[in-house]
Design an enzyme around this catalytic site. Sequence first.
Site, PDB file in Angstrom:
ATOM      1  N   SER A 258       0.956  -1.000   0.017  1.00  0.00           N
ATOM      2  CA  SER A 258       0.028   0.027  -0.096  1.00  0.00           C
ATOM      3  C   SER A 258       0.778   1.319  -0.094  1.00  0.00           C
ATOM      4  O   SER A 258       2.210   1.038   0.106  1.00  0.00           O
ATOM      5  CB  SER A 258      -0.852   0.073   1.244  1.00  0.00           C
ATOM      6  OG  SER A 258       0.068   0.147   2.228  1.00  0.00           O
ATOM      7  N   LYS A 259       0.142   2.514  -0.156  1.00  0.00           N
ATOM      8  CA  LYS A 259       0.853   3.730  -0.283  1.00  0.00           C
ATOM      9  C   LYS A 259       1.720   3.824   1.294  1.00  0.00           C
ATOM     10  O   LYS A 259       2.864   4.268   1.372  1.00  0.00           O
ATOM     11  CB  LYS A 259      -0.006   4.781  -0.199  1.00  0.00           C
ATOM     12  CG  LYS A 259      -0.367   5.026  -1.695  1.00  0.00           C
ATOM     13  CD  LYS A 259      -0.323   6.753  -1.861  1.00  0.00           C
ATOM     14  CE  LYS A 259      -0.383   7.236  -3.254  1.00  0.00           C
ATOM     15  NZ  LYS A 259      -1.579   6.836  -4.042  1.00  0.00           N
ATOM     16  N   ARG A 260       1.075   3.404   2.457  1.00  0.00           N
ATOM     17  CA  ARG A 260       1.443   3.456   3.738  1.00  0.00           C
ATOM     18  C   ARG A 260       2.886   2.733   3.793  1.00  0.00           C
ATOM     19  O   ARG A 260       4.025   2.901   4.353  1.00  0.00           O
ATOM     20  CB  ARG A 260       0.568   2.832   4.864  1.00  0.00           C
ATOM     21  CG  ARG A 260       0.926   3.583   6.226  1.00  0.00           C
ATOM     22  CD  ARG A 260      -0.358   2.991   6.847  1.00  0.00           C
ATOM     23  NE  ARG A 260       0.344   2.200   8.014  1.00  0.00           N
ATOM     24  CZ  ARG A 260       0.701   2.564   9.025  1.00  0.00           C
ATOM     25  NH1 ARG A 260       1.169   3.886   9.250  1.00  0.00           N
ATOM     26  NH2 ARG A 260       1.522   1.705   9.745  1.00  0.00           N
TER      27      ARG A 260
END
Length: 498
Positions: A258-260
């Site tokens: 994910s982006k995170r």
Amino acid sequence: MSLNQNPARVRFAPSPTGFLHIGGARTALYDYLLARQTGGTFILRIEDTDQKRYQESAEVDFQEALNWLGLVPDEGPDQGGPYSPYRQSLRKEIYQDHAEQLIKKGNAFYCFCAPERLNRVREDQIKNNQTPHYDGTCRNLTKNQTTERIATGESFVIRFKSPKTGTTVVEDFLRGEIRFENNTLDDMILIKSNGLPVYHLAAIVDDYLMGITHVIRASEWLPTFPIHVMIYQAFGWQQPIWVHLSVFLKPDGKGKMSKRDTKLAQERGLPIFIKDMEKLGYLPEAVINWIALMGWSYDDKTEFFTLEDLIEKFSLEKLNPSPAAINFSKLDHFNGLHIRNLDLEDFATRIKPWFNNAGYQPDGEKLLKIASAIQTRTKKLTEVVDMTGFFFLDEIELAVDRIISDKLISSQAIKAVQRITKLFQVTPEINAETTEEALRDIAADLNLKAGQIFSLLRETSTGQAVTPPIFDVIDIIGKETVIKRLESAATKLKKHSQ
Ligand code: GLU
């Protein structure tokens, strides 16, 4: 892909909302390979219609990162080309004109719904366990109603009018036919209230107008794929070949990256963004090799590829749509391989700035000798200064604690260092032929193992336990300096033993 395939026109179309990461770079690489291989064209198109998320620095980063990787576009904002401009924010009228054409054809409609009302509808739908979707209020306004409301200055968006019944069948090159039930499709916004288009319209219109033959993109676009196909169909245009690439999984293979996760990985110093790769000591050749194999393979054996090899061997058929876990240690492995593959001069040129940044100025012969001593053992360019700092220092730090142990007590070490010093003083040129045997004799005389003498020599002349072959090292440091270091080591050892 056979070489007699028609020249491909392929585009890399990033949104400048963040820096180029390995996912984007992979798309750009595959685009580039297909273009080069077919004698086609690699296009950079900047999809900058999301003004809120626009970052100027991201755009600069794309150009720099592509240049660093060696994937230079043939057409693009900097290069220009027959389909200029290559920046969507400068093509506003083209999209508006096409949206109006869709309205005339009955495939799109003006929507005047207030965002507040739509939010309430959305909340209700979620409460009722429905997938949020547009409720159709403006779908069937008459032409007159629409004209009147526009004339009074009401704000509007333009939406695609998705069919509510039937099935849409789309074809992805890697996945084959995919069927979508039309009643699951939303009436997507095509033009926002500020007059700017969203991806769904702008990308399709540009791909068509720019003559794009293959759309290679991330699989995050699969859910809206039917809308894109419907837009092509509404205009009566021939579709490109659609290729949706595999998603990346976290290194442990558990779940999508994910982006995170991406941010966390970067904070941990992992190579995620192309702009960080150089600072982390990676060669562009290795990065290219690494990302090429994240979703493509030539056969089960070959893993070393240069960009030239890839241009020759790449094929869309061998792309793998299954998710791929990111393997960071593989990049280190490829980096080592590509470092070893460089000509000595080339390697020397690449390591020079690292020395310069550390305040050392090796040049000419000395730089080449250092390069030659470390090339096979370098995995990342970040290591070269640490590995070889002792070549440049006036004073090295002696690791007395590493030298002295119950296997080598102070008095033996001092004696040994003094014997080595004498030997070197009387030897005109120090190398394996002239001194190795004598060093072994010293070991035997002092009841030590040869290995102990060599590691003592290494420690006292470099301050390190691990170095390139010791006679190469001595050759670079120079006889005089080595003798000075040995003398100073003897003094330090003596002081230590008192
Ligand atoms: N601007 C889109 C993105 O950055 C491009 C997707 C595509 O290649 O069509 O995700």
